[in-house]
Design a protein around this motif. Structure first.
Motif, PDB file in Angstrom:
ATOM      1  N   UNK A 143      99.309  -7.549  79.188  1.00  0.00           N
ATOM      2  CA  UNK A 143     100.465  -6.655  79.246  1.00  0.00           C
ATOM      3  C   UNK A 143     100.480  -5.679  78.077  1.00  0.00           C
ATOM      4  N   UNK A 144     100.113  -6.155  76.899  1.00  0.00           N
ATOM      5  CA  UNK A 144     100.262  -5.349  75.682  1.00  0.00           C
ATOM      6  C   UNK A 144      98.956  -5.059  74.957  1.00  0.00           C
ATOM      7  N   UNK A 145      97.847  -5.524  75.470  1.00  0.00           N
ATOM      8  CA  UNK A 145      96.559  -5.248  74.828  1.00  0.00           C
ATOM      9  C   UNK A 145      96.340  -3.744  74.728  1.00  0.00           C
ATOM     10  N   UNK A 146      95.946  -3.278  73.544  1.00  0.00           N
ATOM     11  CA  UNK A 146      95.698  -1.862  73.333  1.00  0.00           C
ATOM     12  C   UNK A 146      96.938  -1.041  73.036  1.00  0.00           C
ATOM     13  N   UNK A 147      98.116  -1.657  73.107  1.00  0.00           N
ATOM     14  CA  UNK A 147      99.360  -0.968  72.760  1.00  0.00           C
ATOM     15  C   UNK A 147      99.610  -1.149  71.268  1.00  0.00           C
ATOM     16  N   UNK A 148      99.763  -0.078  70.555  1.00  0.00           N
ATOM     17  CA  UNK A 148     100.041  -0.150  69.124  1.00  0.00           C
ATOM     18  C   UNK A 148     101.527  -0.392  68.878  1.00  0.00           C
ATOM     19  N   UNK A 149     101.846  -0.860  67.664  1.00  0.00           N
ATOM     20  CA  UNK A 149     103.241  -0.909  67.257  1.00  0.00           C
ATOM     21  C   UNK A 149     103.862   0.472  67.461  1.00  0.00           C
ATOM     22  N   UNK A 150     105.143   0.509  67.811  1.00  0.00           N
ATOM     23  CA  UNK A 150     105.771   1.801  68.056  1.00  0.00           C
ATOM     24  C   UNK A 150     107.223   1.783  67.600  1.00  0.00           C
ATOM     25  N   UNK A 151     107.780   2.974  67.503  1.00  0.00           N
ATOM     26  CA  UNK A 151     109.136   3.156  66.995  1.00  0.00           C
ATOM     27  C   UNK A 151     110.020   3.766  68.071  1.00  0.00           C
ATOM     28  N   UNK A 152     111.238   3.247  68.180  1.00  0.00           N
ATOM     29  CA  UNK A 152     112.227   3.768  69.114  1.00  0.00           C
ATOM     30  C   UNK A 152     113.510   4.103  68.369  1.00  0.00           C
ATOM     31  N   UNK A 153     114.317   4.956  68.965  1.00  0.00           N
ATOM     32  CA  UNK A 153     115.661   5.217  68.472  1.00  0.00           C
ATOM     33  C   UNK A 153     116.620   4.970  69.628  1.00  0.00           C
ATOM     34  N   UNK A 154     117.141   3.747  69.678  1.00  0.00           N
ATOM     35  CA  UNK A 154     117.981   3.319  70.787  1.00  0.00           C
ATOM     36  C   UNK A 154     118.625   1.993  70.383  1.00  0.00           C
ATOM     37  N   UNK A 155     119.218   1.294  71.323  1.00  0.00           N
ATOM     38  CA  UNK A 155     119.782  -0.016  71.023  1.00  0.00           C
ATOM     39  C   UNK A 155     118.681  -1.005  70.650  1.00  0.00           C
ATOM     40  N   UNK A 156     118.905  -1.737  69.594  1.00  0.00           N
ATOM     41  CA  UNK A 156     117.966  -2.755  69.138  1.00  0.00           C
ATOM     42  C   UNK A 156     118.572  -4.121  69.474  1.00  0.00           C
ATOM     43  N   UNK A 157     117.995  -4.792  70.456  1.00  0.00           N
ATOM     44  CA  UNK A 157     118.587  -6.042  70.940  1.00  0.00           C
ATOM     45  C   UNK A 157     118.363  -7.200  69.970  1.00  0.00           C
ATOM     46  N   UNK A 158     119.446  -7.882  69.674  1.00  0.00           N
ATOM     47  CA  UNK A 158     119.435  -9.178  68.988  1.00  0.00           C
ATOM     48  C   UNK A 158     119.484 -10.208  70.098  1.00  0.00           C
ATOM     49  N   UNK A 159     118.465 -11.069  70.162  1.00  0.00           N
ATOM     50  CA  UNK A 159     118.271 -11.975  71.303  1.00  0.00           C
ATOM     51  C   UNK A 159     118.319 -13.426  70.848  1.00  0.00           C
ATOM     52  N   UNK A 160     119.075 -14.245  71.556  1.00  0.00           N
ATOM     53  CA  UNK A 160     119.024 -15.700  71.406  1.00  0.00           C
ATOM     54  C   UNK A 160     117.995 -16.217  72.397  1.00  0.00           C
ATOM     55  N   UNK A 161     117.112 -17.123  71.950  1.00  0.00           N
ATOM     56  CA  UNK A 161     115.993 -17.505  72.813  1.00  0.00           C
ATOM     57  C   UNK A 161     115.549 -18.935  72.518  1.00  0.00           C
TER      58      UNK A 161
END
Length: 234
Positions: A143-161
């Motif tokens: 799913x994520x192979x070859x995808x670099x770290x990236x930056x967004x400007x939007x809601x940043x979810x705090x997740x209980x898991x």
């Protein structure tokens, strides 16, 4: 070979469930899915339909689900159907159903705000610039192979898991003087989960259509849907 995809959308209108899911229907069709779209999770109670579904793409923020509908969804996943979604459409659905929260493995808790002096009383109060960091597992995962770290400007979810999810990407909430927590909190931003014979994929970015158009986000979601729909062993 044509496969069956069920797109279920609805709930809170702020996440634009119709427009958001419409962005991905052509991708599914191009990958040989026969796509059916429904506007209520009650379709999950149709045992005949759910017995034939290969992939469920859900975009239903909050809302409610009947017991029969939830049992139909869970049974479909357990027998091998994939379940995929993004943001509140999967990680903040059906708060009244604790069994659904267990199925997904992670639940939206909050999205921290800007400094109070910068807040203006609309949704942008919760738009922060933050990094999504691919984990070591994520760098090897299809799913994520070859995808670099990236930056967004939007809601940043705090997740209980829980610990039964496989985390492909994370995001860290920093310590701020205007927030009450005392050390950085790292939340999963992309994860997968195995449940019975089925696969579950969740990406927390996706608040707006602009975020879904981001090349990193869109690539992850498209790959995640294909991964979830596969029944091949890992």
């Amino acid at each position: 070979m044509t496969r069956s995809a069920l797109v279920v959308r609805g709930g809170w209108d702020g996440h634009r469930p119709v427009e958001a899911t419409d962005m991905f229907v052509p991708f599914l069709a191009d990958h040989d899915f026969d796509v059916r779209v429904e506007d209520s999770p009650e379709v999950y109670a149709d045992a005949t339909l759910m017995a034939e579904v290969d992939l469920v793409v859900q975009c239903v923020t909050m809302s409610e689900i009947s017991r029969d509908a939830f049992l139909g969804l869970r049974a479909a996943v357990e027998r091998g159907a994939g379940l995929a979604g993004w943001h509140g459409g999967i990680a903040d659905s059906y708060r009244n159903n604790s069994d659904y929260l267990q199925l997904i493995g992670g639940q939206f808790a909050t999205h921290p705000s800007k400094h109070p002096d910068l807040c203006c009383g609309d949704e942008t109060d919760n738009f922060l610039t933050y990094d999504v960091e691919i984990t070591e597992l994520g760098r090897r995962h299809e799913i994520t192979a070859g995808v670099d770290d990236f930056t967004l400007m939007t809601e940043q979810y705090w997740v209980l898991h829980d610990d039964l999810i496989d985390v492909l990407a994370t995001t860290t909430h920093p310590v701020q003087p205007y927030h009450p927590w005392h050390r950085p909190i790292t939340s999963p931003a992309v994860w997968t989960r195995r449940w019975g014979a089925g696969r579950i994929f969740v990406a927390t970015p996706g608040h707006s259509l602009d975020v879904l158009r981001d090349a990193h986000v869109r690539t992850i979601i498209e790959r995640g849907m294909l991964w979830a729909s596969s029944t091949e062993s890992e």
